[in-house]
Design a protein around this motif. Sequence first.
Motif, short mmCIF file in Angstrom:
data_model
loop_
_atom_site.label_atom_id
_atom_site.label_comp_id
_atom_site.label_asym_id
_atom_site.label_seq_id
_atom_site.Cartn_x
_atom_site.Cartn_y
_atom_site.Cartn_z
N PHE A 123 -9.62 32.74 58.33
CA PHE A 123 -9.35 31.67 59.29
C PHE A 123 -10.26 31.72 60.52
CE2 PHE A 123 -5.52 32.10 56.74
CZ PHE A 123 -5.29 30.79 56.38
N PRO A 124 -10.44 32.88 61.16
CA PRO A 124 -11.42 32.90 62.27
C PRO A 124 -12.85 32.65 61.80
CG PRO A 124 -10.56 35.12 61.83
CD PRO A 124 -9.72 34.16 61.06
N CYS A 125 -13.19 33.14 60.60
CA CYS A 125 -14.54 32.88 60.07
C CYS A 125 -14.74 31.40 59.79
CB CYS A 125 -14.77 33.68 58.79
SG CYS A 125 -15.04 35.44 59.06
N ALA A 126 -13.71 30.74 59.25
CA ALA A 126 -13.80 29.30 58.99
C ALA A 126 -13.98 28.53 60.28
CB ALA A 126 -12.56 28.82 58.24
N ALA A 127 -13.31 28.99 61.35
CA ALA A 127 -13.45 28.32 62.65
C ALA A 127 -14.89 28.42 63.16
CB ALA A 127 -12.49 28.94 63.66
N VAL A 128 -15.51 29.59 62.95
CA VAL A 128 -16.91 29.77 63.36
C VAL A 128 -17.83 28.86 62.55
CG1 VAL A 128 -18.82 31.41 63.48
CG2 VAL A 128 -16.52 32.13 64.16
N PHE A 129 -17.64 28.85 61.23
CA PHE A 129 -18.47 28.00 60.37
C PHE A 129 -18.23 26.52 60.67
CE2 PHE A 129 -18.75 31.74 57.46
CZ PHE A 129 -20.12 31.77 57.34
N ARG A 130 -16.98 26.17 60.98
CA ARG A 130 -16.68 24.77 61.31
C ARG A 130 -17.47 24.32 62.53
NH1 ARG A 130 -11.61 25.30 62.71
NH2 ARG A 130 -10.98 25.53 60.53
N GLY A 169 -7.45 42.11 49.75
CA GLY A 169 -7.31 40.66 49.65
C GLY A 169 -6.62 40.07 50.86
N LEU A 170 -5.54 40.70 51.31
CA LEU A 170 -4.81 40.21 52.48
C LEU A 170 -5.67 40.29 53.74
CD1 LEU A 170 -1.28 41.74 51.79
CD2 LEU A 170 -1.96 39.34 51.60
N MET A 171 -6.47 41.37 53.83
CA MET A 171 -7.37 41.48 54.97
C MET A 171 -8.42 40.37 54.94
SD MET A 171 -9.83 44.67 56.14
CE MET A 171 -8.45 45.79 56.30
N GLY A 172 -8.96 40.11 53.74
CA GLY A 172 -9.95 39.04 53.59
C GLY A 172 -9.37 37.69 53.93
N MET A 225 -14.30 42.18 52.35
CA MET A 225 -15.53 41.41 52.61
C MET A 225 -15.90 40.53 51.42
SD MET A 225 -16.52 42.04 55.69
CE MET A 225 -14.77 42.01 56.03
N ALA A 226 -15.72 41.08 50.21
CA ALA A 226 -16.03 40.30 49.01
C ALA A 226 -15.06 39.13 48.85
CB ALA A 226 -15.99 41.20 47.77
N VAL A 227 -13.77 39.38 49.09
CA VAL A 227 -12.78 38.30 49.02
C VAL A 227 -13.06 37.24 50.08
CG1 VAL A 227 -10.33 37.75 49.37
CG2 VAL A 227 -10.97 39.69 47.96
N LEU A 228 -13.44 37.69 51.27
CA LEU A 228 -13.79 36.75 52.34
C LEU A 228 -14.99 35.89 51.94
CD1 LEU A 228 -13.53 35.72 55.26
CD2 LEU A 228 -14.97 37.64 55.97
N ALA A 229 -16.01 36.53 51.37
CA ALA A 229 -17.19 35.76 50.92
C ALA A 229 -16.80 34.75 49.85
CB ALA A 229 -18.25 36.73 50.38
N PHE A 230 -15.96 35.17 48.92
CA PHE A 230 -15.48 34.25 47.88
C PHE A 230 -14.75 33.06 48.50
CE2 PHE A 230 -11.90 32.92 45.19
CZ PHE A 230 -12.58 32.48 44.06
N GLY A 231 -13.87 33.35 49.46
CA GLY A 231 -13.11 32.28 50.10
C GLY A 231 -13.99 31.32 50.87
N MET A 232 -15.00 31.83 51.57
CA MET A 232 -15.89 30.96 52.34
C MET A 232 -16.74 30.08 51.41
SD MET A 232 -15.26 31.34 55.54
CE MET A 232 -13.58 31.37 54.91
#
Length: 382
Positions: free
Chosen positions: A323-330, A315-318, A24-31
């Motif tokens: 990609f699906p999170c980016a699609a939602v934000f997009r 990290g790999l899970m994040g 979740m933290a890696v995902l937040a960093f990536g977003m």
Amino acid sequence: MKLVIRNVFRHRLRACLTILGVAMAVLAFGMLRTLVDAWYSGADAAAANRLVTRHRVSLVHMLPVAYRAKILQIQGVTEAGYGIWYGGIYKDKKNFFAQIALNGTRYLNVYPEFLLTEPEKKAFDTERNACVAGRRLAERFGWKIGDVIPLEGTIFPGRIELVLRGIYRGGRRGTDDTALFFRWDYLNELIKKSFPEMADKAGWFLIQIKDSARAAEISEEIDGLFRNSLAETLTETEKAFNLGFIAMMGALIAAIKVVSVVVIGVILVILANTMAMTARERSREYAVFKTVGFKTGTLLLLIAGESVAIAAFGGLMGIGLAFPCAAVFREMLSHFLPVFDVSRVTIGMMLGVSLVVGVLAALPPWVRISRMGIAEGLRHIG
């Protein structure tokens, strides 16, 4: 490696929760990093052979459209268009999108990435109240060719009704297809009636040049034409012009970058806490390792291997969730940020952060174990 993997999942619930927390933290960093990239996408998509001329004082001040004829006389300039921001309201104030009045297809031709059919271009040039809209903007409101689009002016009070005569598509990935363009001369007629002092003026000139290597030279020549006039100009590359807008949001972008760094700290704390608990619980095991001759370097590899493995899984899970999170934000931010894609650089940063944090989280427990005596470790209960 077998021992490392077994140690990772010795306490499955704790390991899974830690991996999930890291993910979740890696995902937040990536977003957050993707959001920063999205702000700069306009500057990155700028062409080197396009210049923008505006009023030297501010973009708020207008320039006479008569400047276009003089600009076209400069050697190396192949085309010059001009535009003005309209800023109208479509049905509701929440329906924000770019609305620009421009001098027909002369302006649009400077953007070869805006794809329109020849009939659409012809209709736009021949009908006074014609307009063209980006594909995503048309999809957002369900517009079709021939629809009437009413806009209530804010900068220029009054109501205008435009007829959609074209829907442009992006010729390359990252092209902004969320804007509406209509005829400058149509708006100018209305301005003459209500604000005659603002008539026959534009907000900026968009200039196409033959040789991008001469951008600085041509910019200086354009500004020299209008030096000491009532409306002096500032000419810069399209990228520099776009970066000027981004600079206005500098504090917000800096805050996002700071938060992304804080997220890295959160990852480190989560993983370091898990590794500290793990090392404390296995003090007797590490003491036995020391007894049979294992060196502190080997113990470091065991601890760091477990820490890096947990961080890598998270990290790999994040990255997978990015990609699906980016699609939602997009989809959510498409009205404001036309581009919201997770870049390869961001993926590399996410993976790199995970691995670096995995190594750093292993250092405190390794220092503790390396200083621990064998007798002290064997006496440990936990």
